[in-house]
Design an enzyme around this catalytic site. Structure first.
Site, PDB file in Angstrom:
ATOM      1  N   THR A  30      -7.416   2.601   0.446  1.00 39.59           N
ATOM      2  CA  THR A  30      -6.179   2.251   1.165  1.00 39.59           C
ATOM      3  C   THR A  30      -4.957   2.955   0.590  1.00 39.59           C
ATOM      4  O   THR A  30      -3.894   2.966   1.210  1.00 39.59           O
ATOM      5  CB  THR A  30      -5.910   0.728   1.080  1.00 39.59           C
ATOM      6  OG1 THR A  30      -5.814   0.369  -0.302  1.00 39.59           O
ATOM      7  CG2 THR A  30      -7.015  -0.062   1.732  1.00 39.59           C
ATOM      8  N   CYS A  34      -2.124  -3.094  -6.486  1.00 41.81           N
ATOM      9  CA  CYS A  34      -1.830  -4.528  -6.428  1.00 41.81           C
ATOM     10  C   CYS A  34      -1.789  -5.160  -7.815  1.00 41.81           C
ATOM     11  O   CYS A  34      -2.305  -4.614  -8.781  1.00 41.81           O
ATOM     12  CB  CYS A  34      -2.940  -5.243  -5.654  1.00 41.81           C
ATOM     13  SG  CYS A  34      -2.910  -4.948  -3.899  1.00 41.81           S
ATOM     14  N   CYS A  38      -3.209 -10.592  -6.349  1.00 43.60           N
ATOM     15  CA  CYS A  38      -2.932 -10.344  -4.924  1.00 43.60           C
ATOM     16  C   CYS A  38      -3.885 -11.126  -4.028  1.00 43.60           C
ATOM     17  O   CYS A  38      -5.092 -11.132  -4.255  1.00 43.60           O
ATOM     18  CB  CYS A  38      -3.049  -8.851  -4.607  1.00 43.60           C
ATOM     19  SG  CYS A  38      -2.674  -8.514  -2.870  1.00 43.60           S
ATOM     20  N   ARG A  41      -7.798  -9.293   0.594  1.00 42.27           N
ATOM     21  CA  ARG A  41      -9.245  -9.224   0.469  1.00 42.27           C
ATOM     22  C   ARG A  41      -9.629  -8.290  -0.696  1.00 42.27           C
ATOM     23  O   ARG A  41      -8.991  -7.263  -0.902  1.00 42.27           O
ATOM     24  CB  ARG A  41      -9.837  -8.699   1.783  1.00 42.27           C
ATOM     25  CG  ARG A  41     -11.256  -9.063   2.051  1.00 42.27           C
ATOM     26  CD  ARG A  41     -11.570  -8.821   3.546  1.00 42.27           C
ATOM     27  NE  ARG A  41     -11.301  -7.428   3.943  1.00 42.27           N
ATOM     28  CZ  ARG A  41     -12.190  -6.439   3.764  1.00 42.27           C
ATOM     29  NH1 ARG A  41     -13.370  -6.679   3.254  1.00 42.27           N
ATOM     30  NH2 ARG A  41     -11.887  -5.207   4.134  1.00 42.27           N
ATOM     31  N   ARG A  63       0.720   3.585  -3.417  1.00 39.18           N
ATOM     32  CA  ARG A  63       1.931   2.867  -3.021  1.00 39.18           C
ATOM     33  C   ARG A  63       1.772   1.394  -3.356  1.00 39.18           C
ATOM     34  O   ARG A  63       0.673   0.845  -3.274  1.00 39.18           O
ATOM     35  CB  ARG A  63       2.180   3.017  -1.515  1.00 39.18           C
ATOM     36  CG  ARG A  63       2.643   4.424  -1.121  1.00 39.18           C
ATOM     37  CD  ARG A  63       3.092   4.460   0.319  1.00 39.18           C
ATOM     38  NE  ARG A  63       2.056   3.969   1.229  1.00 39.18           N
ATOM     39  CZ  ARG A  63       2.238   3.020   2.118  1.00 39.18           C
ATOM     40  NH1 ARG A  63       3.415   2.441   2.245  1.00 39.18           N
ATOM     41  NH2 ARG A  63       1.255   2.633   2.903  1.00 39.18           N
ATOM     42  N   CYS A  65       1.660  -2.483  -3.007  1.00 39.51           N
ATOM     43  CA  CYS A  65       1.264  -3.419  -1.953  1.00 39.51           C
ATOM     44  C   CYS A  65       2.475  -4.255  -1.537  1.00 39.51           C
ATOM     45  O   CYS A  65       3.242  -4.718  -2.378  1.00 39.51           O
ATOM     46  CB  CYS A  65       0.174  -4.332  -2.496  1.00 39.51           C
ATOM     47  SG  CYS A  65      -0.218  -5.729  -1.445  1.00 39.51           S
ATOM     48  N   CYS A  68       1.782  -8.373  -2.529  1.00 38.88           N
ATOM     49  CA  CYS A  68       1.943  -8.948  -3.863  1.00 38.88           C
ATOM     50  C   CYS A  68       3.085  -8.297  -4.642  1.00 38.88           C
ATOM     51  O   CYS A  68       3.436  -8.764  -5.722  1.00 38.88           O
ATOM     52  CB  CYS A  68       0.642  -8.868  -4.652  1.00 38.88           C
ATOM     53  SG  CYS A  68       0.099  -7.193  -4.978  1.00 38.88           S
TER      54      CYS A  68
HETATM   55 ZN    ZN Z   1      -1.492  -6.662  -3.259  1.00 39.37          ZN
END
Ligand code: ZN
Length: 348
Positions: A30, A34, A38, A41, A63, A65, A68
């Site tokens: 992705t 995080c 977080c 999933r 990048r 998230c 969170c």
């Molecule tokens: Zn996150």
């Protein structure tokens, strides 16, 4: 890493908030990193790598998230929501989508956002769009292109937004424009001179004529009690650019705030006129029926004759049932020319 990958991964699997701030985990599939806690999933282990600090994850191209907010502890929920909206000005985003993104309920999100920014997420998105739209009009882009790029989607949505702006209460009627401060400018067009007058609240006059002095006289007699001056300012330039684009290039109507005094019947008629699609016409009786007063064709004609903002309120799209293009406050020949243009025919 000061802690082993193994320990880090079990903290991630357990969403262990005690390890927040000790490391972040990044997900290759992705491109996002995080906090251990977080709520999103869990990714597959083989896609995950660990970094001591957010800056390292960023350097590696990941990048933060939005859910969170691992990049700093100080970023508030509302700020994360705002960042998420900023990224989606063009496509738009619903409250439910935002709620999923940041992982809190829609109601809580709405309340927190409003507390911090004084506007709902929806209002904030609308403001950002309007901002982008105005700057593109100012840069001289075609209106149709600007409405599209600002994420308005279709001009019909602009129409419905305009309706809200047009809905002035009849109680604000000020005879002769007393107390109004009007700035105006004129510009030559292919249909003669165009005069546009604005107040701090919106457009109050749009007229077409053969020469500037007669348009100025008309403006002064319309608003006898107002303070009127020829001026040049960005808001006026913007309004003129939008109106000229509509007049000269069949650009769809744009949302322009109006400052008009009217009876509630006139307002209803004007709103109905703004719903007549480009390239189409209606008879006076059809407009009367549309405002729920089927017998009021003559009153509709009178409301059209009293329209003060040519083109912006397209009274030229109302024609006699008997045929022909009928009368026009700014000249029957001009009405004929505008209608021909809107139907896409070459000018005669
Ligand atoms: Zn996150």
């Amino acid at each position: 890493m000061t802690i082993s990958d193994e320990v880090a991964w079990s903290a991630v699997e357990a969403r262990d908030a005690r390890l927040d701030g000790r490391f972040v985990f990044a997900v290759r599939s992705t491109g996002i990193y995080c906090r251990p806690s977080c709520p999103a999933r869990r990714p597959r282990r083989e896609n995950v790598s660990f970094f001591d600090v957010p800056a390292e994850a960023e350097r590696a191209g990941f990048r933060a998230c939005l859910r969170c907010g691992p990049d700093t502890k100080k970023v508030s929920l509302a700020e994360r929501v705002r960042a998420a909206i900023d990224e989606r000005v063009e496509d738009g985003v619903t409250l439910a989508e935002l709620s999923r993104l940041v992982g809190v309920s829609a109601a809580h999100l709405q309340r927190t956002f409003k507390q911090q920014f004084g506007a709902s997420p929806k209002e904030y998105l609308a403001a950002r769009r309007a901002e982008r739209f105005k700057s593109e009009v100012r840069e001289g882009k075609m209106i149709a292109a600007a409405t599209f790029e600002a994420g308005y989607g279709s001009s019909s949505r602009l129409y419905s937004q305009s309706d809200a702006r047009l809905g002035m209460t009849p109680g604000t009627y000020r005879r002769g424009g007393r107390g109004m401060q009007i700035r105006y400018a004129t510009v030559p067009t292919s249909l003669g001179q165009l005069l546009v007058g604005i107040t701090a609240r919106g457009i109050c006059a749009v007229s077409l004529g053969d020469d500037v002095p007669s348009l100025e006289r008309e403006l002064r007699s319309e608003y006898r009690e107002a303070a009127i001056e020829r001026a040049s300012d960005p808001a006026l330039d913007e309004a003129i650019a939008a109106i000229v684009a509509q007049l000269e290039s069949r650009a769809p109507a744009v949302e322009l705030p109006l400052d008009l005094q009217a009876t509630s019947f006139q307002l209803r008629v004007w709103n109905a006129l703004r719903k007549i699609p480009l390239g189409e016409t209606r008879t006076y009786s059809e407009v009367a029926a549309a405002v729920g007063e089927p017998k009021a064709a003559r009153a509709v004609a009178s409301a059209c004759a009293n329209n003060r903002v040519a083109v912006v309120i397209p009274c030229h799209r109302v024609v006699p049932a008997a045929g022909g293009t009928g009368q026009y406050r700014w000249g029957a020949a001009r009405k004929k020319a505008i209608l021909a243009r809107e139907r896409g025919r070459p000018l005669s």
